[in-house]
Scaffold this motif. Structure first.
Motif, PDB file in Angstrom:
ATOM      1  N   LEU A 172       0.830  -1.201   0.000  1.00 28.14           N
ATOM      2  CA  LEU A 172       0.000   0.000   0.000  1.00 28.14           C
ATOM      3  C   LEU A 172       0.870   1.259   0.000  1.00 28.14           C
ATOM      4  O   LEU A 172       0.596   2.222  -0.719  1.00 28.14           O
ATOM      5  CB  LEU A 172      -0.911  -0.008   1.237  1.00 28.14           C
ATOM      6  N   PHE A 173       1.947   1.213   0.805  1.00 25.76           N
ATOM      7  CA  PHE A 173       2.837   2.372   0.851  1.00 25.76           C
ATOM      8  C   PHE A 173       4.039   2.193  -0.084  1.00 25.76           C
ATOM      9  O   PHE A 173       4.479   3.142  -0.736  1.00 25.76           O
ATOM     10  CB  PHE A 173       3.313   2.612   2.285  1.00 25.76           C
ATOM     11  N   LEU A 224       3.883   3.648  -3.542  1.00 22.82           N
ATOM     12  CA  LEU A 224       4.060   5.094  -3.699  1.00 22.82           C
ATOM     13  C   LEU A 224       5.553   5.431  -3.824  1.00 22.82           C
ATOM     14  O   LEU A 224       5.950   6.270  -4.635  1.00 22.82           O
ATOM     15  CB  LEU A 224       3.448   5.810  -2.492  1.00 22.82           C
ATOM     16  N   VAL A 280      -0.221   9.993  -5.438  1.00 26.84           N
ATOM     17  CA  VAL A 280      -1.050   9.793  -4.238  1.00 26.84           C
ATOM     18  C   VAL A 280      -2.509   9.632  -4.656  1.00 26.84           C
ATOM     19  O   VAL A 280      -3.230   8.757  -4.158  1.00 26.84           O
ATOM     20  CB  VAL A 280      -0.877  10.971  -3.245  1.00 26.84           C
ATOM     21  N   LEU A 316      -2.773   6.129  -6.759  1.00 21.32           N
ATOM     22  CA  LEU A 316      -2.457   4.892  -6.043  1.00 21.32           C
ATOM     23  C   LEU A 316      -3.215   4.753  -4.722  1.00 21.32           C
ATOM     24  O   LEU A 316      -3.499   3.635  -4.290  1.00 21.32           O
ATOM     25  CB  LEU A 316      -0.951   4.814  -5.757  1.00 21.32           C
ATOM     26  N   LEU A 317      -3.533   5.868  -4.072  1.00 22.98           N
ATOM     27  CA  LEU A 317      -4.137   5.779  -2.741  1.00 22.98           C
ATOM     28  C   LEU A 317      -5.563   6.301  -2.701  1.00 22.98           C
ATOM     29  O   LEU A 317      -6.469   5.624  -2.229  1.00 22.98           O
ATOM     30  CB  LEU A 317      -3.270   6.540  -1.719  1.00 22.98           C
ATOM     31  N   ALA A 330      -9.254   4.120  -2.731  1.00 29.69           N
ATOM     32  CA  ALA A 330      -9.873   4.112  -1.403  1.00 29.69           C
ATOM     33  C   ALA A 330     -11.264   4.729  -1.423  1.00 29.69           C
ATOM     34  O   ALA A 330     -12.161   4.281  -0.715  1.00 29.69           O
ATOM     35  CB  ALA A 330      -8.983   4.869  -0.414  1.00 29.69           C
TER      36      ALA A 330
END
Lengths: 252, 314
Positions: free
Chosen positions: A62-63, A66, A180, A183-184, A188
């Motif tokens: 998840l991180f 990035l 960001v 990808l996040l 979400a």
């Protein structure tokens, strides 16, 4: 060959490349271990249905995605930031060849970094789970090797998307913002959109699709692994193609 | 200095601009600019700040696309050159280096792209006097060292054409002298040297030829000597203890003059004629000589004229 050598020298001769690569591995492994550790107290009977020890060992992606995305972006934004791109394109006026060389070298570095992140995360978490007496996955188990290949491919493709975003934005901070979001934030938030739109994002958003490819136990509503990897590959190719058009047509 | 061309029998190509034009939105930055830069000479590309010099050089290097017209190297666009890195070398912005990369690695990047190796990197570091600083990070460099590193980068491919944007800018006197003699030596080897500046004073000791632009348009294109001949107004300065007597004598001879400082400034005759008039009238002189308008003044006048012309036309 000359250009590959040149692009490799560019990447290896600045610290930021190594910091990004090591951070990807470290963040991937550390967060995967952290994510698995709250399962350790659970009894075997308390595990959720469809418990997938392979997917559970890669939560740190998840991180890590990035960071590896920024590794790709920095390979080109550093040139715009310093102005070195002018010298690069004077030495190599063919912008297509320059981008092809950069893409190849970034892909190779990302592949090695992604492989290390995948294998270390997987091994560390399986050791942890085994130590707690929980079921573990082995590389010989059905579907596990394929999932690990897909996981490595996932991080490599995200680095190439980062490279494309860097070429399009020509800015490190701009790239970070876009990555960001891509990808996040979108994966979400977008699935919460009403009706078919939310379902489509949950299923077809390229990085969500790519993540489905490194599960061994299929998740409800997710794409099949091959299709997931395929969709992410198409997205990465499209992003690099867009970057290519932009690089060719814009003034530097 | 030994930076001989690999093959001195083939003359390096020149640079040729034909009706080169660049618009940014509604603003014309380079306006139907045509000029030629010949091999074997240092050509100064002169214009005030914002005249379009950098844009022109960026079009030459293929970084910026002309709206119309073309600028070529030996008749070819840079992207069509068979071996661009060994044909043209450029210094656009000496600060355009990654601060965390060593000077050696910076050069190695471009050497490898041109198919060259570490030996060539060591050679050019030596050539610009940075051998000892090669392993240092470029971020620690002074402006003078940056300029030297930029020159080293430009020389990597041993190119026949060198394009240098404001190479003397910000250098100390020693650095200016070094850069100047380097350009002169490179031109003496037969290379085509094009360097830009916004200061006329930088041209006087360096350039053989001048291309002067203002507001994107060509103002003058000639050798420096010809430029001086054509554009600097000549005058004679003369003074005498009996200045009034001298003035009356010049008046009778119908020679134009004006009073200037402690003497007279004569514009209508040369020194011989002024001397003859004074001798014929028996007037003793204590000073007689030629004066020239400074090139700086000419440059300002020329670029100013174009500006005036444009505002009248508008």
């Amino acid at each position: 060959m000359n250009l590959l050598r040149s692009e490799w020298t560019k990447l290896r001769s600045v610290r930021s490349t190594w910091i990004a690569a090591l951070s990807t591995v470290a963040a991937g492994v550390a967060l995967s271990v952290l994510g698995a550790s709250d399962l350790l107290a659970a009894a075997q009977s308390g595990l959720p249905d469809g418990w997938d020890p392979t997917a559970a060992s890669l939560k740190g992606f998840l991180f890590a995605q990035l960071v590896i995305g920024m590794l790709g972006a920095l390979a080109v934004t550093a040139e715009y930031g310093t102005g070195m791109i002018g010298t690069s394109l004077t030495t190599t006026p063919s912008r297509s060849r320059l981008l092809a060389a950069k893409t190849t070298v970034v892909a190779a570095v990302a592949l090695a970094t992604g492989l290390a992140t995948t294998l270390l995360s997987f091994t560390a978490v399986q050791l942890l789970l085994g130590g707690a007496g929980l079921p573990v996955a082995g590389t010989g188990d059905p579907g596990v090797a394929g999932a690990l290949v897909a996981a490595t491919l996932y991080l490599t493709l995200v680095a190439l998307i980062g490279l494309a975003v860097g070429t399009l934005t020509r800015s490190s901070t701009g790239s970070l913002a876009v990555l960001v979001g891509v990808l996040l934030l979108v994966p979400a938030i977008a699935p919460a959109l009403p009706g078919a739109l939310g379902d489509a994002f949950a299923r077809y958003w390229p990085t969500t699709a790519g993540q489905a490819a490194y599960t061994v136990v299929p998740v409800d509503g997710a794409l099949a692994p091959g299709l997931g990897s395929g969709l992410l590959t198409v997205a990465a190719v499209a992003a690099v193609a867009a970057a290519h058009v932009a690089l060719r047509t814009r003034d530097v | 200095m030994s930076v001989l061309l690999a093959d001195p029998t083939t003359s390096p190509p020149g640079v040729h601009a034909r009706a080169l034009t660049k618009w940014y939105g509604n603003t014309v930055v380079v306006d139907r600019l045509s000029f030629t830069v010949r091999p074997g000479a240092v050509t100064g590309f002169l214009g005030p700040n914002g005249a379009g010099k950098s844009t022109t050089l960026r079009m030459l290097l293929g970084l910026t696309r002309p709206t119309q017209g073309a600028i070529t190297i030996g008749g070819q666009h840079i992207a069509d050159l068979p071996d661009p890195a060994r044909t043209v070398g450029a210094l656009l912005d000496a600060r355009a280096v990654h601060p965390h990369r060593s000077a050696f690695d910076h050069l190695l990047v471009f050497a490898q792209a041109a198919g060259l190796g570490r030996r060539r990197v060591e050679q050019v570091l030596d050539l610009v006097g940075l051998t000892d600083a090669g392993r240092r990070r470029a971020g620690e460099f002074s402006l003078g060292m940056h300029q030297r590193l930029g020159i080293a980068t430009a020389l990597l491919g041993d190119p026949g054409v060198l394009v240098l944007d404001e190479p003397l800018n910000g250098l100390d006197p020693e650095g200016i002298r070094w850069m100047r003699s380097l350009m002169r030596n490179l031109a003496a080897e037969g290379r085509t040297i094009l360097f830009s500046s916004h200061l006329m004073s930088e041209m006087e000791l360096t350039a053989d030829d001048l291309v002067v632009i203002d507001r994107g348009r060509l103002v003058a294109e000639s050798s420096l000597a010809e430029f001086v001949q054509t554009h600097t107004a000549q005058a004679v300065m003369v003074s005498a203890p009996d200045l009034d007597g001298l003035a009356r004598a010049l008046g009778r001879a119908r020679i134009a003059f004006e009073s200037a400082g402690h003497g007279l400034r004569v514009t209508g005759a040369d020194t011989t004629e002024v001397g003859r008039v004074a001798a014929a009238e028996g007037i003793a002189l204590d000073e007689l000589g030629r004066v020239r308008e400074s090139l700086e003044d000419v440059f300002l006048r020329l670029t100013h004229d174009v500006t005036d012309h444009e505002s009248r036309a508008a």
